[in-house]
Structure formats: C-alpha cells, structure tokens
Enzyme design. Structure first.
Site, PDB file in Angstrom:
ATOM      1  N   TYR A  94     -11.666  16.815  32.574  1.00  0.00           N
ATOM      2  CA  TYR A  94     -10.341  16.964  33.188  1.00  0.00           C
ATOM      3  C   TYR A  94      -9.923  15.616  33.766  1.00  0.00           C
ATOM      4  O   TYR A  94     -10.639  15.007  34.533  1.00  0.00           O
ATOM      5  CB  TYR A  94     -10.343  18.033  34.300  1.00  0.00           C
ATOM      6  CG  TYR A  94     -10.680  19.423  33.823  1.00  0.00           C
ATOM      7  CD1 TYR A  94     -10.668  19.756  32.468  1.00  0.00           C
ATOM      8  CD2 TYR A  94     -11.020  20.416  34.734  1.00  0.00           C
ATOM      9  CE1 TYR A  94     -10.993  21.030  32.042  1.00  0.00           C
ATOM     10  CE2 TYR A  94     -11.341  21.701  34.317  1.00  0.00           C
ATOM     11  CZ  TYR A  94     -11.335  21.991  32.967  1.00  0.00           C
ATOM     12  OH  TYR A  94     -11.658  23.256  32.554  1.00  0.00           O
TER      13      TYR A  94
ATOM     14  N   PHE B 219      -7.341  30.157  32.508  1.00  0.00           N
ATOM     15  CA  PHE B 219      -5.947  30.534  32.245  1.00  0.00           C
ATOM     16  C   PHE B 219      -5.607  31.845  32.972  1.00  0.00           C
ATOM     17  O   PHE B 219      -5.044  32.773  32.371  1.00  0.00           O
ATOM     18  CB  PHE B 219      -5.669  30.694  30.745  1.00  0.00           C
ATOM     19  CG  PHE B 219      -5.569  29.421  29.947  1.00  0.00           C
ATOM     20  CD1 PHE B 219      -5.598  28.182  30.564  1.00  0.00           C
ATOM     21  CD2 PHE B 219      -5.409  29.455  28.569  1.00  0.00           C
ATOM     22  CE1 PHE B 219      -5.503  27.000  29.827  1.00  0.00           C
ATOM     23  CE2 PHE B 219      -5.305  28.285  27.816  1.00  0.00           C
ATOM     24  CZ  PHE B 219      -5.357  27.062  28.445  1.00  0.00           C
ATOM     25  N   PRO B 220      -5.910  31.968  34.251  1.00  0.00           N
ATOM     26  CA  PRO B 220      -5.619  33.217  34.966  1.00  0.00           C
ATOM     27  C   PRO B 220      -4.126  33.551  34.995  1.00  0.00           C
ATOM     28  O   PRO B 220      -3.748  34.716  35.128  1.00  0.00           O
ATOM     29  CB  PRO B 220      -6.157  32.964  36.386  1.00  0.00           C
ATOM     30  CG  PRO B 220      -6.184  31.475  36.524  1.00  0.00           C
ATOM     31  CD  PRO B 220      -6.495  30.950  35.154  1.00  0.00           C
TER      32      PRO B 220
HETATM   33  N1  NAP Z   1     -13.639  26.734  30.641  1.00  0.00           N
HETATM   34  C1  NAP Z   1     -12.610  26.360  29.919  1.00  0.00           C
HETATM   35  O1  NAP Z   1     -12.701  26.160  28.713  1.00  0.00           O
HETATM   36  C2  NAP Z   1     -11.286  26.178  30.612  1.00  0.00           C
HETATM   37  C3  NAP Z   1     -10.110  26.001  29.854  1.00  0.00           C
HETATM   38  C4  NAP Z   1      -8.912  25.855  30.527  1.00  0.00           C
HETATM   39  C5  NAP Z   1      -8.881  25.873  31.913  1.00  0.00           C
HETATM   40  N2  NAP Z   1     -10.040  26.031  32.631  1.00  0.00           N
HETATM   41  C6  NAP Z   1     -10.046  26.098  34.112  1.00  0.00           C
HETATM   42  O2  NAP Z   1      -9.158  27.133  34.488  1.00  0.00           O
HETATM   43  C7  NAP Z   1      -8.233  26.622  35.473  1.00  0.00           C
HETATM   44  C8  NAP Z   1      -6.940  27.364  35.366  1.00  0.00           C
HETATM   45  O3  NAP Z   1      -6.354  27.145  34.092  1.00  0.00           O
HETATM   46  P1  NAP Z   1      -5.009  26.324  33.921  1.00  0.00           P
HETATM   47  O4  NAP Z   1      -4.757  25.510  35.133  1.00  0.00           O
HETATM   48  O5  NAP Z   1      -5.090  25.579  32.652  1.00  0.00           O
HETATM   49  O6  NAP Z   1      -3.941  27.475  33.689  1.00  0.00           O
HETATM   50  P2  NAP Z   1      -3.321  28.615  34.660  1.00  0.00           P
HETATM   51  O7  NAP Z   1      -3.978  28.579  36.010  1.00  0.00           O
HETATM   52  O8  NAP Z   1      -3.322  29.876  33.900  1.00  0.00           O
HETATM   53  O9  NAP Z   1      -1.814  28.146  34.771  1.00  0.00           O
HETATM   54  C9  NAP Z   1      -1.469  26.874  35.208  1.00  0.00           C
HETATM   55  C10 NAP Z   1       0.037  26.702  34.977  1.00  0.00           C
HETATM   56  O10 NAP Z   1       0.743  27.608  35.801  1.00  0.00           O
HETATM   57  C11 NAP Z   1       1.604  26.903  36.682  1.00  0.00           C
HETATM   58  N3  NAP Z   1       1.489  27.548  37.996  1.00  0.00           N
HETATM   59  C12 NAP Z   1       0.385  27.676  38.769  1.00  0.00           C
HETATM   60  N4  NAP Z   1       0.644  28.408  39.873  1.00  0.00           N
HETATM   61  C13 NAP Z   1       1.957  28.721  39.807  1.00  0.00           C
HETATM   62  C14 NAP Z   1       2.832  29.448  40.644  1.00  0.00           C
HETATM   63  N5  NAP Z   1       2.408  30.005  41.789  1.00  0.00           N
HETATM   64  N6  NAP Z   1       4.131  29.579  40.266  1.00  0.00           N
HETATM   65  C15 NAP Z   1       4.583  29.034  39.119  1.00  0.00           C
HETATM   66  N7  NAP Z   1       3.804  28.333  38.276  1.00  0.00           N
HETATM   67  C16 NAP Z   1       2.508  28.180  38.618  1.00  0.00           C
HETATM   68  C17 NAP Z   1       1.128  25.476  36.690  1.00  0.00           C
HETATM   69  O11 NAP Z   1       2.213  24.582  36.843  1.00  0.00           O
HETATM   70  P3  NAP Z   1       2.410  23.737  38.204  1.00  0.00           P
HETATM   71  O12 NAP Z   1       1.370  22.657  38.191  1.00  0.00           O
HETATM   72  O13 NAP Z   1       3.795  23.216  38.077  1.00  0.00           O
HETATM   73  O14 NAP Z   1       2.236  24.693  39.339  1.00  0.00           O
HETATM   74  C18 NAP Z   1       0.530  25.323  35.305  1.00  0.00           C
HETATM   75  O15 NAP Z   1       1.518  24.995  34.366  1.00  0.00           O
HETATM   76  C19 NAP Z   1      -8.141  25.133  35.130  1.00  0.00           C
HETATM   77  O16 NAP Z   1      -7.573  24.394  36.194  1.00  0.00           O
HETATM   78  C20 NAP Z   1      -9.570  24.827  34.818  1.00  0.00           C
HETATM   79  O17 NAP Z   1     -10.300  24.644  36.022  1.00  0.00           O
HETATM   80  C21 NAP Z   1     -11.231  26.190  31.983  1.00  0.00           C
END
Ligand code: NAP
Length: 283
Positions: free
Chosen positions: A61, A207-208
C-alpha cells in the site's frame, strides 16, 4: 440483536472490532494522485484518537508510503497500543497490477521491511497477502513460522483463501485470521466466514464498503434515513451484526468519512432491518 464490539485476538490483545485500513493512502508515484502526507497522518491519528485500535496495512500500500504514514502516526501516539495487521507476498507493478511472490527469501525480506517501515519490533498480525501458487505452501508459511519463533511476528493470518487452503495452512502453522473480500453485496466467501466463525478465527472483510459503491446506494440510503445515519454506516453496522468474528477495516483518506465510519459501531439495526439488508444484498 446483541452485538459484541470487542474481539479477543489472544489473551493480551483485545481488538475493537471497527478498525481502519490504510489502502486509501497512496504515496507519490505512478499509480494515481497521492494523498497529502500531513492529511494521511492526521487521518490515522484521528481514528486512533477516536478509539480505533486495529489498523490493517501492507507493504504494497502506497506502495510503502501507507506504512510510513502509519509509523508517523504511531510515533505521535506512543501510548495508543494499536494492534497492527500487515501483509507480505503480493507485489505491485502499477494500477490494478498485482503479482504474488511467495519465495521464502522475499517474504523474509518483506517482514523485515515491514518492521522497519512501521517502526516496530514485532508485527502483531502478519498476513500472507496471497498464496503464491508457484511455491509450496509449506515453504511460504514455513518462513513466517520461523520468523514467529524469532519473535518478529506475533500471529499469522491469510488473505483471499478458500476453506481448503485455510485447512491446509492450519496443518502447517497456527492461523488466527483470514482476510477475504466480503461486504453486503459480495458474499462469495460466505463459506470462509462460516469456517472462521466455527474455528474462532478473525474474519477481516476487505472492501467492506464495496470500494465506495455502498456509500451511495439508494436502498441503503432509504434505510439509513430511519437511523439518521449514512449508507456507509448502515453497511458497516450490517457487517458488525453479521458475525462477532468480523473485523471491518474501511479505508478512507477523508477525516469526515473516517469519523462517520467509526460512529457506525454505535448503530444498532433492528432485526427486521438486518434481515431486509441481508436479502437486499443477495439480490
Ligand atoms: N487483503 C486484500 O487483498 C485487500 C484488498 C483490498 C483492500 N484491503 C484492505 O481493506 C481495506 C478497505 O478496503 P478499501 O479501502 O479498498 O475499500 P472500502 O473500505 O470498501 O471503500 C473505500 C472507498 O469508500 C470511500 N469511503 C470510505 N468511507 C466513506 C464514507 N463514510 N462515505 C463515503 N465514502 C466513503 C473511500 O473514499 P474516501 O477516501 O473519499 O473516503 C474509498 O473510495 C483497505 O484499506 C485495505 O486495508 C485488503
């Protein structure tokens, strides 16, 4: 519906289930706009100040930058006792380009680099980001088990695995967690979640918020209005109520969104709404 907000990772580490993931904090590079460094550190400090004690990161990351921002925030909050979960074994070549590398010598190097970049003597939870299909699993987990014996890793977890892979891994080394893609509208890994529940493994859904899709869903918006909440909060509350072993790690670069997400832990969905969401998500 009673929801436990704490998860016991071991006798010493109690995790508050609503955590934070650092993937939305990219550094300068060729993969899109970087976040401002001060803002990135501030977001992490703010989630810690509001009680988050579980932060998920990875060497890939940023790349690397997310760990550096986290190190700075941890340095600025020396008494925070954050449980840090990081990952190794997935390399990144550019936008959307990821390749597993499970060569033991590479995994060893990356564990050391995570320790250095995070400023830690021990990693609370080290997850194998992906199993490399070209390397025997025993070699990949073997080197992590060695580093666990050396005291560099406290616990070992896996990411994006099947139940069969999980079982195979458990024959090699104790596994405490699994991190698979899972959210209200993506339940492909329900069987892995059920296995985690049965065997008391933490299930960390990546991707919660379905990378943001769930933050502006019209049906969620309707339900959210009843709770004076946002759709993102409803999606996170649903995950928290879905199972006590789920530890959501929403990612954001926005202070407002981070605070909003943390507040989702206070939401209690009625049984009827939980079930309605459950059905909506399956459509
Ligand atoms: N193990 C794996 O293979 C893997 C793969 C992917 C991710 N991950 C982990 O999972 C975590 C979460 O996944 P992710 O960050 O990719 O996706 P996510 O949490 O599903 O969604 C993040 C997206 O949602 C937006 N967001 C977040 N909170 C919000 C809110 N309250 N209101 C409106 N928009 C909101 C963010 O934009 P803004 O920044 O503009 O808020 C961003 O575009 C990652 O940070 C990482 O640690 C692990």
């Amino acid at each position: 519906m009673k929801v436990k907000l704490a998860y016991q990772l071991d006798n010493e580490l109690t995790i508050k289930r609503l955590g934070y993931g650092t993937m939305q904090l990219p550094g300068p590079g060729v993969w899109g706009p970087a976040v401002d460094e001060q803002n990135a550190v501030k977001v992490i400090e703010t989630v810690i100040d509001h009680g988050v004690n579980f932060i998920d990161t990875a060497d890939a990351y940023g790349p690397l930058y997310a760990n550096l921002y986290l190190r700075q925030a941890l340095k600025n909050r020396p008494d925070s006792q954050v449980v840090v979960a990081t990952k190794v074994g997935f390399t990144r070549q550019g936008p959307g380009q990821w390749t597993p590398n499970g060569r033991p010598e590479y995994l060893r190097q990356q564990v050391e680099m995570n320790l250095f970049s995070l400023g830690l003597d021990q990693l609370d939870l080290l997850q194998l980001h992906r199993i490399d299909p070209t390397i025997p699993l025993a070699d990949q987990l073997g080197v992590l088990a060695q580093m666990q014996q050396e005291g560099k890793i406290k616990h070992i977890g896996l990411s994006q695995v099947t139940v069969e892979q999980l079982k195979a891994a458990q024959k090699i080394v104790p596994i405490v967690s699994v991190q698979n893609r899972y959210n209200l509208i993506d339940r492909r890994d329900e069987a892995v979640l059920q296995y985690a529940e049965k065997h008391h493994l933490a299930f960390i859904p990546w991707f919660p918020l379905a990378t943001g899709k769930l933050t502006h869903d019209s049906q969620l918006t309707k339900i959210a209005a009843k709770y004076q909440a946002t759709p993102a909060q409803i999606a996170l509350a649903w995950l928290l109520q879905r199972s006590d072993v789920i530890l959501p790690i929403p990612g954001t670069k926005s202070l407002d969104h981070a605070l909003q997400n943390i507040a989702a832990a206070k939401l209690k969905l009625s049984t009827a709404d939980f079930q309605l969401l459950d059905q909506l998500g399956k459509q």
